[in-house]
Design a protein around this motif. Structure first.
Motif, PDB file in Angstrom:
ATOM      1  N   PHE A   1       9.212  -3.411   0.149  1.00  0.00           N
ATOM      2  CA  PHE A   1       7.778  -3.571  -0.039  1.00  0.00           C
ATOM      3  C   PHE A   1       7.445  -4.973  -0.563  1.00  0.00           C
ATOM      4  O   PHE A   1       8.293  -5.634  -1.181  1.00  0.00           O
ATOM      5  CB  PHE A   1       7.253  -2.511  -1.012  1.00  0.00           C
ATOM      6  CG  PHE A   1       7.322  -1.109  -0.462  1.00  0.00           C
ATOM      7  CD1 PHE A   1       6.690  -0.800   0.734  1.00  0.00           C
ATOM      8  CD2 PHE A   1       8.001  -0.108  -1.138  1.00  0.00           C
ATOM      9  CE1 PHE A   1       6.745   0.487   1.257  1.00  0.00           C
ATOM     10  CE2 PHE A   1       8.053   1.179  -0.629  1.00  0.00           C
ATOM     11  CZ  PHE A   1       7.429   1.479   0.579  1.00  0.00           C
ATOM     12  N   PRO A   2       6.207  -5.431  -0.344  1.00  0.00           N
ATOM     13  CA  PRO A   2       5.816  -6.780  -0.783  1.00  0.00           C
ATOM     14  C   PRO A   2       5.781  -6.905  -2.303  1.00  0.00           C
ATOM     15  O   PRO A   2       5.594  -5.913  -3.018  1.00  0.00           O
ATOM     16  CB  PRO A   2       4.418  -6.961  -0.188  1.00  0.00           C
ATOM     17  CG  PRO A   2       3.896  -5.567  -0.028  1.00  0.00           C
ATOM     18  CD  PRO A   2       5.098  -4.736   0.345  1.00  0.00           C
ATOM     19  N   ARG A   3       5.972  -8.126  -2.761  1.00  0.00           N
ATOM     20  CA  ARG A   3       5.855  -8.462  -4.182  1.00  0.00           C
ATOM     21  C   ARG A   3       4.668  -9.417  -4.317  1.00  0.00           C
ATOM     22  O   ARG A   3       4.830 -10.630  -4.318  1.00  0.00           O
ATOM     23  CB  ARG A   3       7.112  -9.145  -4.708  1.00  0.00           C
ATOM     24  CG  ARG A   3       8.236  -8.216  -5.149  1.00  0.00           C
ATOM     25  CD  ARG A   3       8.917  -7.475  -4.050  1.00  0.00           C
ATOM     26  NE  ARG A   3      10.176  -6.842  -4.502  1.00  0.00           N
ATOM     27  CZ  ARG A   3      10.774  -5.860  -3.875  1.00  0.00           C
ATOM     28  NH1 ARG A   3      10.260  -5.364  -2.752  1.00  0.00           N
ATOM     29  NH2 ARG A   3      11.905  -5.354  -4.343  1.00  0.00           N
ATOM     30  N   PRO A   4       3.435  -8.920  -4.411  1.00  0.00           N
ATOM     31  CA  PRO A   4       2.249  -9.771  -4.386  1.00  0.00           C
ATOM     32  C   PRO A   4       2.231 -10.825  -5.496  1.00  0.00           C
ATOM     33  O   PRO A   4       2.632 -10.561  -6.637  1.00  0.00           O
ATOM     34  CB  PRO A   4       1.101  -8.773  -4.585  1.00  0.00           C
ATOM     35  CG  PRO A   4       1.637  -7.483  -4.076  1.00  0.00           C
ATOM     36  CD  PRO A   4       3.092  -7.496  -4.453  1.00  0.00           C
TER      37      PRO A   4
ATOM     38  N   SER B   1      -2.445  -3.730  -5.905  1.00  0.00           N
ATOM     39  CA  SER B   1      -3.178  -3.007  -4.872  1.00  0.00           C
ATOM     40  C   SER B   1      -2.478  -3.099  -3.516  1.00  0.00           C
ATOM     41  O   SER B   1      -2.365  -2.105  -2.788  1.00  0.00           O
ATOM     42  CB  SER B   1      -4.607  -3.559  -4.766  1.00  0.00           C
ATOM     43  OG  SER B   1      -5.341  -2.865  -3.792  1.00  0.00           O
ATOM     44  N   GLY B   2      -2.005  -4.304  -3.148  1.00  0.00           N
ATOM     45  CA  GLY B   2      -1.319  -4.475  -1.871  1.00  0.00           C
ATOM     46  C   GLY B   2      -0.018  -3.707  -1.799  1.00  0.00           C
ATOM     47  O   GLY B   2       0.346  -3.162  -0.744  1.00  0.00           O
ATOM     48  N   LEU B   3       0.693  -3.642  -2.921  1.00  0.00           N
ATOM     49  CA  LEU B   3       1.938  -2.876  -2.971  1.00  0.00           C
ATOM     50  C   LEU B   3       1.655  -1.402  -2.757  1.00  0.00           C
ATOM     51  O   LEU B   3       2.349  -0.721  -1.986  1.00  0.00           O
ATOM     52  CB  LEU B   3       2.623  -3.106  -4.325  1.00  0.00           C
ATOM     53  CG  LEU B   3       3.834  -2.231  -4.645  1.00  0.00           C
ATOM     54  CD1 LEU B   3       4.925  -2.391  -3.610  1.00  0.00           C
ATOM     55  CD2 LEU B   3       4.364  -2.572  -6.049  1.00  0.00           C
ATOM     56  N   LYS B   4       0.638  -0.904  -3.421  1.00  0.00           N
ATOM     57  CA  LYS B   4       0.257   0.509  -3.260  1.00  0.00           C
ATOM     58  C   LYS B   4      -0.126   0.801  -1.802  1.00  0.00           C
ATOM     59  O   LYS B   4       0.263   1.832  -1.234  1.00  0.00           O
ATOM     60  CB  LYS B   4      -0.913   0.804  -4.192  1.00  0.00           C
ATOM     61  CG  LYS B   4      -1.542   2.175  -4.037  1.00  0.00           C
ATOM     62  CD  LYS B   4      -2.931   2.181  -4.654  1.00  0.00           C
ATOM     63  CE  LYS B   4      -3.865   1.248  -3.889  1.00  0.00           C
ATOM     64  NZ  LYS B   4      -5.199   1.127  -4.519  1.00  0.00           N
ATOM     65  N   THR B   5      -0.882  -0.113  -1.201  1.00  0.00           N
ATOM     66  CA  THR B   5      -1.289   0.071   0.196  1.00  0.00           C
ATOM     67  C   THR B   5      -0.085   0.055   1.130  1.00  0.00           C
ATOM     68  O   THR B   5      -0.023   0.822   2.111  1.00  0.00           O
ATOM     69  CB  THR B   5      -2.280  -1.034   0.610  1.00  0.00           C
ATOM     70  OG1 THR B   5      -3.431  -0.976  -0.247  1.00  0.00           O
ATOM     71  CG2 THR B   5      -2.716  -0.869   2.056  1.00  0.00           C
ATOM     72  N   ALA B   6       0.892  -0.804   0.853  1.00  0.00           N
ATOM     73  CA  ALA B   6       2.100  -0.870   1.680  1.00  0.00           C
ATOM     74  C   ALA B   6       2.862   0.448   1.638  1.00  0.00           C
ATOM     75  O   ALA B   6       3.407   0.904   2.658  1.00  0.00           O
ATOM     76  CB  ALA B   6       2.990  -2.019   1.212  1.00  0.00           C
ATOM     77  N   VAL B   7       2.898   1.084   0.474  1.00  0.00           N
ATOM     78  CA  VAL B   7       3.553   2.388   0.351  1.00  0.00           C
ATOM     79  C   VAL B   7       2.801   3.418   1.195  1.00  0.00           C
ATOM     80  O   VAL B   7       3.409   4.224   1.920  1.00  0.00           O
ATOM     81  CB  VAL B   7       3.623   2.838  -1.118  1.00  0.00           C
ATOM     82  CG1 VAL B   7       4.202   4.250  -1.219  1.00  0.00           C
ATOM     83  CG2 VAL B   7       4.461   1.868  -1.937  1.00  0.00           C
ATOM     84  N   ARG B   8       1.486   3.403   1.119  1.00  0.00           N
ATOM     85  CA  ARG B   8       0.694   4.357   1.899  1.00  0.00           C
ATOM     86  C   ARG B   8       0.926   4.184   3.397  1.00  0.00           C
ATOM     87  O   ARG B   8       1.108   5.167   4.131  1.00  0.00           O
ATOM     88  CB  ARG B   8      -0.793   4.186   1.578  1.00  0.00           C
ATOM     89  CG  ARG B   8      -1.703   5.095   2.414  1.00  0.00           C
ATOM     90  CD  ARG B   8      -3.165   4.936   2.027  1.00  0.00           C
ATOM     91  NE  ARG B   8      -3.628   3.576   2.200  1.00  0.00           N
ATOM     92  CZ  ARG B   8      -3.973   3.039   3.382  1.00  0.00           C
ATOM     93  NH1 ARG B   8      -3.868   3.753   4.493  1.00  0.00           N
ATOM     94  NH2 ARG B   8      -4.404   1.800   3.445  1.00  0.00           N
TER      95      ARG B   8
END
Length: 352
Positions: free
Chosen positions: A200-203, A215-222
């Protein structure tokens, strides 16, 4: 001195009595916390109105129990301290109004405590830490670095631009069908999963700053979960492991940079890092912080879990620290939904 502390800023109804000795040491005489997890479970998160009503129903009994367990009469305490913000305003009002009533009825000083300052000063209660030190606050509502120079003297070095880390844990748990609170459930599943399956990304890690973004990390998981739905138990475990690994790495990298700034800005002061808030209990996060502190030659202080999450003892202690410096508040002090640590009214010169 003996201080009664009241905490009602979210979904814990808490009260405690803490003693502060003449030499600055502290002792917890009682610390009673009533969680509302069961009351909010059906809604997948905290419902502010329900939280406030629960505080109204239970706070008096929690205060009475705290006094009983401490072996003191409320009339015998030296001051009443209560969280005045930040937090869910309905709940904050319940605790602060109760504290005002007690202060008026018992003719005791009132100390309005910033919830974040209570977290910031807890390490002085548990470890007698000397100023200054660096605090990393990682909780459901806050993720930030703060230079703690003294009581009421704070410099915010970085904070989240969107979700707090604890909030991200809760949202990931919810989208994966796990129970709340999400942090412990995600950690439990992560222990069974493969953190290398999902990268997953590390924003923001490529940017020279101390801010966070989850927020971007959470979205990547979804999005990853949607791509492989329906999810097996192994999928859920791997998603949790990948998310936790990314979150822990983000915290570690930012903490390394924050300690470097601390050492550069305060070269003659021993480097000290305090981790506070519920997410500080996460073992992957704690391991990363321990490694970073060792590399930097810094001391890492993590208060016991019961004092990392919301509790009355930290509020009582913050009140005692302020009272020892002559800071009290009037009965007209207002509750605040937002109250940054580095705001002007945190300074002791602004105390009533």
């Amino acid at each position: 001195m003996q201080i009664l502390g009241i905490e009602t800023s979210c979904d814990e109804t808490a009260a405690a009595i803490v003693a502060r000795d003449a030499d600055g040491g502290g002792r917890i005489l009682s610390n009673v916390v009533r969680s509302q997890l069961a009351e909010h479970a059906a809604y997948g998160g905290v419902v502010p109105e329900l939280a406030a009503r629960s505080h109204v129903a239970h706070l008096d009994h929690i205060i009475a129990r705290a006094a009983r367990e401490a072996g003191v009469e409320l009339a015998g305490v030296d001051a009443i301290a209560a969280t005045a913000g930040p937090g869910l305003i309905g709940g904050v009002l319940v605790g602060l109004t109760t504290a005002k009533a007690l202060a008026a009825a018992l003719d005791k000083p009132l100390v309005a405590v910033n919830h974040l300052e209570a977290h910031a000063l807890t390490a002085r209660l548990t470890d007698r830490l000397e100023f200054p030190y660096l605090m990393l606050l990682v909780s459901g509502g806050h993720t930030q670095f703060v230079l703690v120079r003294g009581v009421g003297a704070y410099e915010r070095w970085g904070s989240t631009l969107d979700d707090a880390l604890g909030e991200a844990f809760d949202k990931v748990a919810k989208l994966l069908g796990l129970e709340q609170p999400g942090g412990p459930q995600v950690e439990k599943q992560a222990a069974l999963g493969d953190p290398a399956r999902f990268r997953f990304p590390r924003p923001l890690l490529g940017q020279d700053r101390l801010d966070f973004s989850f927020s971007g990390l959470k979205t990547a998981v979804r999005m990853a979960a949607e791509d492989i739905a329906p999810l097996s138990e192994a999928d859920v475990a791997d998603l949790c492991a990948g998310f936790q690994a990314a979150a822990a790495e983000i915290v570690a990298v930012r903490s390394r940079a924050a300690l470097a700034r601390f050492k550069a800005q305060l070269p003659t002061v021993p480097a000290q890092l305090v981790a506070a808030g519920g997410v500080a209990a996460n073992q992957a996060t704690r391991l990363g912080l321990r490694q970073v502190a060792e590399e930097a030659g810094a001391r890492l202080v993590v208060p016991p879990l019961a004092l990392c999450t919301d509790n009355g003892a930290m509020v009582a202690w913050a009140g005692a620290e302020r009272l020892a410096l002559g800071a009290t508040d009037g009965l007209d002090v207002a509750a605040k939904a937002r109250w940054p640590l580095d705001s002007a009214d945190m300074r002791l010169t602004h105390a009533a």
